[in-house]
Design a protein around this motif. Sequence first.
Motif, short mmCIF file in Angstrom:
data_model
loop_
_atom_site.label_atom_id
_atom_site.label_comp_id
_atom_site.label_asym_id
_atom_site.label_seq_id
_atom_site.Cartn_x
_atom_site.Cartn_y
_atom_site.Cartn_z
N LEU A 52 0.85 -1.20 0.00
CA LEU A 52 0.00 0.00 0.00
C LEU A 52 0.88 1.25 0.00
CD1 LEU A 52 -2.55 -0.95 2.79
CD2 LEU A 52 -3.03 -0.78 0.33
N ARG A 101 -4.90 -11.41 5.07
CA ARG A 101 -4.82 -10.33 6.04
C ARG A 101 -4.17 -9.14 5.35
NH1 ARG A 101 -0.83 -13.95 7.10
NH2 ARG A 101 1.28 -13.14 7.17
N ALA A 148 -1.43 -6.45 6.24
CA ALA A 148 -0.48 -6.50 7.35
C ALA A 148 0.85 -5.87 6.99
CB ALA A 148 -0.26 -7.96 7.75
N ALA A 149 1.66 -5.63 8.03
CA ALA A 149 3.08 -5.32 7.85
C ALA A 149 3.78 -6.68 7.75
CB ALA A 149 3.59 -4.55 9.06
N VAL A 150 4.31 -6.98 6.58
CA VAL A 150 4.83 -8.32 6.31
C VAL A 150 6.35 -8.34 6.54
CG1 VAL A 150 5.02 -10.16 4.59
CG2 VAL A 150 3.03 -8.63 4.56
N ARG A 172 15.78 -11.12 6.57
CA ARG A 172 16.47 -9.93 7.07
C ARG A 172 16.53 -9.89 8.59
NH1 ARG A 172 19.62 -6.30 4.82
NH2 ARG A 172 18.43 -4.45 5.39
N GLN A 222 1.94 -7.66 12.05
CA GLN A 222 2.16 -8.70 11.04
C GLN A 222 0.91 -9.58 10.91
OE1 GLN A 222 4.83 -11.98 11.56
NE2 GLN A 222 5.28 -11.48 13.67
N LEU A 278 7.36 2.97 9.24
CA LEU A 278 7.04 1.89 8.28
C LEU A 278 7.84 2.07 6.99
CD1 LEU A 278 3.17 1.61 8.80
CD2 LEU A 278 4.91 -0.04 9.54
N GLN A 324 10.60 -0.62 5.70
CA GLN A 324 10.44 -1.15 4.35
C GLN A 324 11.71 -0.88 3.52
OE1 GLN A 324 6.15 -0.97 2.84
NE2 GLN A 324 7.24 0.17 1.29
N ARG A 374 14.69 -0.55 4.60
CA ARG A 374 15.78 -1.41 5.07
C ARG A 374 15.51 -2.88 4.82
NH1 ARG A 374 16.61 0.67 11.08
NH2 ARG A 374 18.13 -1.00 11.12
N GLY A 375 14.34 -3.19 4.30
CA GLY A 375 14.04 -4.58 3.96
C GLY A 375 13.59 -5.42 5.14
N VAL A 376 13.40 -4.79 6.32
CA VAL A 376 12.91 -5.55 7.48
C VAL A 376 11.44 -5.93 7.25
CG1 VAL A 376 12.44 -5.44 9.95
CG2 VAL A 376 14.54 -4.42 9.03
N LEU A 377 10.70 -5.01 6.65
CA LEU A 377 9.35 -5.33 6.17
C LEU A 377 9.44 -5.51 4.66
CD1 LEU A 377 7.14 -2.76 8.13
CD2 LEU A 377 7.48 -5.19 8.63
N SER A 378 8.86 -6.59 4.14
CA SER A 378 8.90 -6.73 2.68
C SER A 378 7.83 -5.85 2.05
CB SER A 378 8.78 -8.19 2.25
OG SER A 378 7.62 -8.77 2.77
N ARG A 379 6.75 -5.59 2.76
CA ARG A 379 5.76 -4.62 2.31
C ARG A 379 4.73 -4.42 3.42
NH1 ARG A 379 4.37 -9.49 0.41
NH2 ARG A 379 2.20 -10.15 0.42
N VAL A 380 3.94 -3.38 3.27
CA VAL A 380 2.79 -3.16 4.13
C VAL A 380 1.59 -3.22 3.21
CG1 VAL A 380 1.60 -1.58 5.69
CG2 VAL A 380 4.11 -1.70 5.70
N GLY A 381 0.80 -4.26 3.34
CA GLY A 381 -0.32 -4.36 2.42
C GLY A 381 -0.99 -5.71 2.50
N VAL A 393 -2.06 -9.54 2.00
CA VAL A 393 -1.48 -10.84 1.68
C VAL A 393 -2.60 -11.63 1.01
CG1 VAL A 393 -0.45 -12.94 2.63
CG2 VAL A 393 0.04 -10.72 3.69
#
Lengths: 185, 166
Positions: free
Chosen positions: A39, A75, A77-79, A84, B25, B53, B57, B59-66, B68
């Motif tokens: 998003l 869901r 979500a923050a994935v 990492r 998550q 966020l 994102q 830094r790659g710690v989150l692959s995305r926010v959205g 699934v």
Amino acid sequence: MSVSICRSSQGSVRDALSPDERGLDERDRAIVLATQAGLPLVPDPWGAVGRELGLTGEEVLARMRAMEARGVIRRIAAVPNHYRLGYVANGMTVWDVDDAEVERLGREVAAIEGVSHCYRRPRHLPHWPYNLFAMLHGRSREEVESQAEALRARLGEACRDHRILYSSRILKKTGLRLARRAPQA
Amino acid sequence: MHCRPQPCHVQNLDALDRRLIDSYQRGLPVCPRPFARIAERLGAAEDEVIARLERLQARGVLSRVGPVFDHARAGASLLAAVAVPEAERDAFAELINAAPGVNHNYAREHDYNLWFVMTAPDASALDARLDTLEARLGVPILRLPMLESFHIDLAFPIPWAELERT
């Protein structure tokens, strides 16, 4: 590490359905395509997606909610990227399990620590005798191997053989999952 | 084609970063101002949550926010594998990656050394894509559709304290 459990028993039914029968219309598909990579991080993400698609933010939000209710969206979500975060070893474990036992044992294996996905898949004899797949994640191969030992113990005599297939390289990975609609023949 | 990124040092993630990851998550609030709602729950400001966020994102710690998506419900897909000579593996991988509908491709240590997910809008298009790719590769594709899912969710609590020690 404990693992959440979320099971599906509808595989065979839904595989027989076309996307339209699953209730995805053109607007839903456009929303899926616009959001599957993430998003926009703005105060009103639904409005931002809507502006891109010529829809109102309210409609985008309502359709997201409806797709979530139907299970098309698991869901929103923050994935996290577990790699990492240090989960650098991932082993796809494959098991040749007695057909009479695989369903019961699959459910048990899915609850074991470190298992992220667990599926039953077809054998292709003689090259591929394995009918149960469990994806393991650990911070080292040693950790993955001890998780696999726990699976082996749980499967007991119903398991004839197994392998751990470590990934040596990610050659492609994308969150883009929904194919653009093929032209109608 | 790309190599794996290096793991990130979790020591660099502060308490608010960790709470964001831990709390969301499993799901963001699906409401008109989701980041304002999160901010309210965490006792932070909306722009701070958005900035965090973005940084996680980047830094790659989150692959995305959205969302699934359950792509088994949004179309057809299956796990596929091929056994190719190790020396030609990357050339085969390029052909596979270029095929429409391929969304993951992993090299694995086995005779079947390339593993990928093929997707398509429906089952007949899926078969057609696999047939086309199989002809192009000149090796049989092992087709392993999911028959039953015992577990589909890759959300688990992150053991921050343990990760800090490794």
